[in-house]
Design a protein around this motif. Structure first.
Motif, PDB file in Angstrom:
ATOM      1  N   ALA A   1       2.444  20.711  14.479  1.00  0.00           N
ATOM      2  CA  ALA A   1       2.480  20.978  13.040  1.00  0.00           C
ATOM      3  C   ALA A   1       3.254  19.895  12.298  1.00  0.00           C
ATOM      4  N   LEU A   2       4.380  19.462  12.881  1.00  0.00           N
ATOM      5  CA  LEU A   2       5.165  18.399  12.256  1.00  0.00           C
ATOM      6  C   LEU A   2       4.381  17.095  12.216  1.00  0.00           C
ATOM      7  N   ALA A   3       3.635  16.830  13.280  1.00  0.00           N
ATOM      8  CA  ALA A   3       2.824  15.612  13.310  1.00  0.00           C
ATOM      9  C   ALA A   3       1.733  15.659  12.232  1.00  0.00           C
ATOM     10  N   LYS A   4       1.137  16.827  12.069  1.00  0.00           N
ATOM     11  CA  LYS A   4       0.111  16.971  11.038  1.00  0.00           C
ATOM     12  C   LYS A   4       0.701  16.774   9.646  1.00  0.00           C
ATOM     13  N   GLU A   5       1.906  17.302   9.440  1.00  0.00           N
ATOM     14  CA  GLU A   5       2.544  17.140   8.133  1.00  0.00           C
ATOM     15  C   GLU A   5       2.856  15.672   7.856  1.00  0.00           C
ATOM     16  N   ALA A   6       3.397  14.980   8.849  1.00  0.00           N
ATOM     17  CA  ALA A   6       3.692  13.555   8.684  1.00  0.00           C
ATOM     18  C   ALA A   6       2.417  12.761   8.427  1.00  0.00           C
ATOM     19  N   LEU A   7       1.343  13.147   9.122  1.00  0.00           N
ATOM     20  CA  LEU A   7       0.065  12.469   8.923  1.00  0.00           C
ATOM     21  C   LEU A   7      -0.462  12.712   7.511  1.00  0.00           C
ATOM     22  N   ALA A   8      -0.270  13.939   7.022  1.00  0.00           N
ATOM     23  CA  ALA A   8      -0.727  14.250   5.664  1.00  0.00           C
ATOM     24  C   ALA A   8       0.042  13.447   4.628  1.00  0.00           C
ATOM     25  N   ALA A   9       1.361  13.328   4.832  1.00  0.00           N
ATOM     26  CA  ALA A   9       2.183  12.563   3.894  1.00  0.00           C
ATOM     27  C   ALA A   9       1.783  11.095   3.891  1.00  0.00           C
ATOM     28  N   ARG A  10       1.661  10.506   5.085  1.00  0.00           N
ATOM     29  CA  ARG A  10       1.276   9.107   5.157  1.00  0.00           C
ATOM     30  C   ARG A  10      -0.175   8.901   4.750  1.00  0.00           C
ATOM     31  N   GLY A  11      -1.005   9.876   5.073  1.00  0.00           N
ATOM     32  CA  GLY A  11      -2.411   9.779   4.671  1.00  0.00           C
ATOM     33  C   GLY A  11      -2.575   9.767   3.168  1.00  0.00           C
ATOM     34  N   GLY A  12      -1.747  10.530   2.464  1.00  0.00           N
ATOM     35  CA  GLY A  12      -1.810  10.529   1.008  1.00  0.00           C
ATOM     36  C   GLY A  12      -1.460   9.177   0.428  1.00  0.00           C
ATOM     37  N   ILE A  13      -0.431   8.536   0.993  1.00  0.00           N
ATOM     38  CA  ILE A  13      -0.041   7.204   0.541  1.00  0.00           C
ATOM     39  C   ILE A  13      -1.170   6.201   0.794  1.00  0.00           C
ATOM     40  N   VAL A  14      -1.744   6.257   1.972  1.00  0.00           N
ATOM     41  CA  VAL A  14      -2.838   5.340   2.319  1.00  0.00           C
ATOM     42  C   VAL A  14      -4.034   5.581   1.405  1.00  0.00           C
ATOM     43  N   LEU A  15      -4.338   6.854   1.143  1.00  0.00           N
ATOM     44  CA  LEU A  15      -5.471   7.185   0.274  1.00  0.00           C
ATOM     45  C   LEU A  15      -5.244   6.670  -1.141  1.00  0.00           C
ATOM     46  N   LEU A  16      -4.019   6.820  -1.646  1.00  0.00           N
ATOM     47  CA  LEU A  16      -3.697   6.325  -2.984  1.00  0.00           C
ATOM     48  C   LEU A  16      -3.833   4.808  -3.047  1.00  0.00           C
TER      49      LEU A  16
ATOM     50  N   TRP B   1       3.452  11.681  -3.889  1.00  0.00           N
ATOM     51  CA  TRP B   1       3.365  11.009  -2.592  1.00  0.00           C
ATOM     52  C   TRP B   1       4.226   9.751  -2.589  1.00  0.00           C
ATOM     53  N   LEU B   2       4.200   9.037  -3.703  1.00  0.00           N
ATOM     54  CA  LEU B   2       4.914   7.770  -3.778  1.00  0.00           C
ATOM     55  C   LEU B   2       6.425   7.955  -3.849  1.00  0.00           C
ATOM     56  N   GLU B   3       6.888   8.950  -4.588  1.00  0.00           N
ATOM     57  CA  GLU B   3       8.315   9.094  -4.873  1.00  0.00           C
ATOM     58  C   GLU B   3       9.030  10.095  -3.974  1.00  0.00           C
ATOM     59  N   LYS B   4       8.319  11.081  -3.446  1.00  0.00           N
ATOM     60  CA  LYS B   4       8.998  12.183  -2.767  1.00  0.00           C
ATOM     61  C   LYS B   4       8.682  12.319  -1.277  1.00  0.00           C
ATOM     62  N   THR B   5       7.804  11.516  -0.742  1.00  0.00           N
ATOM     63  CA  THR B   5       7.509  11.590   0.687  1.00  0.00           C
ATOM     64  C   THR B   5       8.037  10.337   1.377  1.00  0.00           C
ATOM     65  N   LYS B   6       8.028  10.365   2.691  1.00  0.00           N
ATOM     66  CA  LYS B   6       8.544   9.247   3.485  1.00  0.00           C
ATOM     67  C   LYS B   6       7.438   8.695   4.369  1.00  0.00           C
ATOM     68  N   GLY B   7       7.639   7.460   4.785  1.00  0.00           N
ATOM     69  CA  GLY B   7       6.666   6.821   5.642  1.00  0.00           C
ATOM     70  C   GLY B   7       5.829   5.809   4.879  1.00  0.00           C
TER      71      GLY B   7
ATOM     72  N   ARG C   1       4.271   0.986  -0.217  1.00  0.00           N
ATOM     73  CA  ARG C   1       4.826   1.503  -1.467  1.00  0.00           C
ATOM     74  C   ARG C   1       5.026   0.423  -2.544  1.00  0.00           C
ATOM     75  N   PRO C   2       5.586  -0.735  -2.230  1.00  0.00           N
ATOM     76  CA  PRO C   2       5.677  -1.771  -3.281  1.00  0.00           C
ATOM     77  C   PRO C   2       4.305  -2.199  -3.790  1.00  0.00           C
ATOM     78  N   PHE C   3       3.330  -2.266  -2.896  1.00  0.00           N
ATOM     79  CA  PHE C   3       1.968  -2.624  -3.273  1.00  0.00           C
ATOM     80  C   PHE C   3       1.384  -1.586  -4.239  1.00  0.00           C
TER      81      PHE C   3
ATOM     82  N   PRO D   1       6.982  22.692   5.155  1.00  0.00           N
ATOM     83  CA  PRO D   1       6.061  21.579   4.888  1.00  0.00           C
ATOM     84  C   PRO D   1       6.222  21.052   3.468  1.00  0.00           C
ATOM     85  N   PHE D   2       6.076  19.749   3.307  1.00  0.00           N
ATOM     86  CA  PHE D   2       6.303  19.138   2.000  1.00  0.00           C
ATOM     87  C   PHE D   2       5.327  19.663   0.952  1.00  0.00           C
ATOM     88  N   TYR D   3       4.107  20.012   1.386  1.00  0.00           N
ATOM     89  CA  TYR D   3       3.127  20.457   0.405  1.00  0.00           C
ATOM     90  C   TYR D   3       3.477  21.845  -0.144  1.00  0.00           C
TER      91      TYR D   3
END
Length: 574
Positions: free
Chosen positions: A17-32, A383-389, A394-396, A474-476
């Motif tokens: 579950a933790l891995a899925k949450e981390a993937l969701a957080a990083r996936g959101g950044i990548v998607l953005l 995703w940009l301001e409140k999640t990690k990874g 992020r600068p991009f 979970p962050f969401y």
């Protein structure tokens, strides 16, 4: 097994579950990042690529730029554009400063009323002012004789463009300057009074220096708006060519995408320079209030207050008069020969012109932009301001998020043509659909919305996320249960901002619409070109009324939601 029970405590999430949450957080950044890359950076890069190609696609280096520099007509357009922007800035900023000074540094009555009137031009397409001034001072204008008093022969040309653009850009400058003048240290004025300093000297040595950063920002905003404006020069510019109109002629009229790309890059330069100047100035800005400061409050001064009240009332009356003239023209049967009132331009004018669907298309576009835009912008900012990874991205992303603020709509529109109209592009199916209009509008106005969301999120202590993480929430869930309710007013503000701009925008979408997706703002241009100025005024008035009604409804919804869901805001008062 999704969780592990612990004695006397709540279930702990499993590693999966933790891995899925981390993937969701990083996936959101990548998607953005991917979304901004595909729908912003790549289309802009296509402009640069096409500018060094011939019409057939062959690489020719700087030949197009050399041709542009050697063309007297295009060089004249550059001079006209800069002159237009400079004159508009020189007229608008002093008027906006006078208005803002009266709002913040005097005791005039009805300040809330004047402030709301000053915001009316935001609800109107810039074309409305151009049409209104044609009714007032055009060849058949009601007050054409007044032009002779100031030595003008016609309203068409630079003078008409500056007048109409002043109306359109006034509220943007006024809002910036009201914010700049809102805060000041009263101790400076008290010290000046104790030394017998005159009001004029206090104004020059305290007020103006304190507002200099706001003045620079307002000037850059107005300058950029005028540089990239298309509708006003097209309607009332006459034979005065500007870069935005040249782009339209090159791309739509001559199908010369390579030269259109060159002109787009030239148009981009002054806007980028203005943005950089504003950014540098803002970085040098210092706080006007410190922990020891005493907020300044204006004291009654009859002579000053009466003079400022008359000035503000005059400005408000002129703004209302411009809107009112367009509305009146839309109700006149045949200007100026038959002034009887009729609803013909609303009931049959659109149908005869074949654009009766344009208004509903604009409503559809605005609704999608308000709903989807608010959701995507706020989620992306979270995703940009409140999640990690994904720290490298992020600068991009932050750079990309600020880029639309410096890119004129005409330039973005060309980029979308070159990118999405390419047959080899798998996203080609979007071209000519409502989808590409929604995407271009969201990207065009993304920067301001993103800044609004980031500002709201930064007001929330990061301890919320830290505590949630320590409790393995979970962050969401934190996002949905804490962040969204707290930031609800800002989310509604973003939706309102997207809706109004989608109703009034023209610069980017003028290249992207199809016969089935013609918008209300585009139809104003078409009606004006066809000589149906009454119907053009009717469509512009309809946009203003729609924007005003929806804005009022959203304010009411915001008030109701805050009362229903955010009673905690009043805790300190109880």
């Amino acid at each position: 097994m999704s969780s592990i029970a612990v004695p006397g405590g709540t279930p702990m999430p499993s590693r999966l579950a933790l891995a899925k949450e981390a993937l969701a957080a990083r996936g959101g950044i990548v998607l953005l990042a991917a979304g901004l890359l595909v729908f912003l950076t790549v289309p802009l890069a296509m402009i640069l690529v096409r500018s060094v190609e011939a019409r057939g696609g062959e690489f020719i280096g700087l030949a197009n730029f050399i041709q542009y520099v050697q063309s007297p007509a295009l060089a004249q357009s550059t001079r006209n554009t800069l002159t237009f922007a400079a004159l508009t800035t020189l007229v608008t900023v002093p008027l906006a400063f006078l208005f803002a000074y009266a709002m913040q540094r005097s005791c005039i009555p009805f300040r809330g009323l004047w402030r709301n009137i000053a915001l009316i031009p935001i609800l109107a397409p810039s074309l409305l002012a151009a049409i209104s001034f044609i009714y007032l001072f055009g060849n058949q204008g009601a007050f054409k004789f007044m032009l002779e008093w100031v030595g003008l022969k016609s309203i068409y040309g630079m003078q008409g463009m500056v007048m109409a653009m002043t109306f359109a850009s006034f509220p943007h400058a006024a809002m910036i300057l009201m914010a700049a003048l809102a805060l000041s240290d009263a101790r400076l004025y008290e010290a000046a009074d104790s030394m017998g300093t005159s009001e004029f000297r206090k104004f020059m040595t305290i007020t103006l220096p304190g507002a200099k950063y706001g003045l620079v920002s307002a000037s850059m905003v107005v300058f950029t708006m005028a540089v990239s404006e298309f509708g006003v020069p097209k309607v009332i510019g006459g034979n005065t060519s500007v870069l935005a109109v040249d782009i339209y002629k090159q791309v739509i009229g001559q199908q010369n995408f390579s030269m259109g790309a060159v002109v787009g890059l030239v148009l981009l330069l002054p806007a980028v320079v203005a943005f950089v100047i504003d950014h540098v100035v803002q970085r040098k800005q210092q706080a006007l209030l410190t922990a020891r400061s005493v907020p300044y409050q204006a004291k009654p001064a009859p002579a000053r207050d009466i003079a400022l009240f008359l000035a503000v009332a005059t400005i408000a009356a002129l703004l209302l008069f411009v809107v009112g003239m367009a509305a009146y023209g839309s109700l006149v049967k045949f200007w100026p020969y038959n002034l009887s009132l009729t609803l013909y331009h609303y009931t049959y004018g659109f149908e005869e012109a074949g654009i009766e669907h344009a208004y509903w298309n604009s409503l559809t576009l605005a609704a999608w932009c308000a709903i989807v835009g608010a959701a995507i912008t706020f989620a992306g900012a979270y995703w940009l301001e409140k999640t990690k990874g994904a720290d490298l991205l992020r600068p991009f992303i932050r750079l990309q998020a600020m880029l639309p603020m410096a890119v004129p709509g005409m330039v973005l529109g060309i980029g979308y043509i070159l990118f999405f109209n390419a047959p080899s592009n798998p996203l080609n199916f979007l071209y000519g659909t409502m989808g590409i209009l929604v995407l271009s509008t969201l990207v065009h106005f993304y920067s301001s919305s993103h800044l609004t969301a980031v500002t709201a999120l930064k007001q929330i202590d990061s301890e919320f996320e830290s505590v949630s993480a320590s409790l393995k929430v979970p962050f969401y869930k934190t996002f949905w249960r804490v962040t969204v309710p707290v930031c609800l007013p800002s989310i509604l503000d973003i939706g309102r901002y997207y809706f109004v701009n989608a109703m009034t925008t023209i610069s980017a979408v003028v290249f992207l619409y199809s016969p089935k997706t013609t918008l209300a703002s585009i139809s104003i241009l078409q009606l004006d070109e066809a000589g149906a100025i009454g119907s053009a005024a009717a469509m512009a008035t309809l946009i203003v009324l729609t924007s005003a009604i929806v804005t009022g409804v959203l304010f009411a919804v915001e008030w109701w939601l805050i009362r229903r869901t955010q009673a905690w805001r009043n805790t300190a008062r109880q």
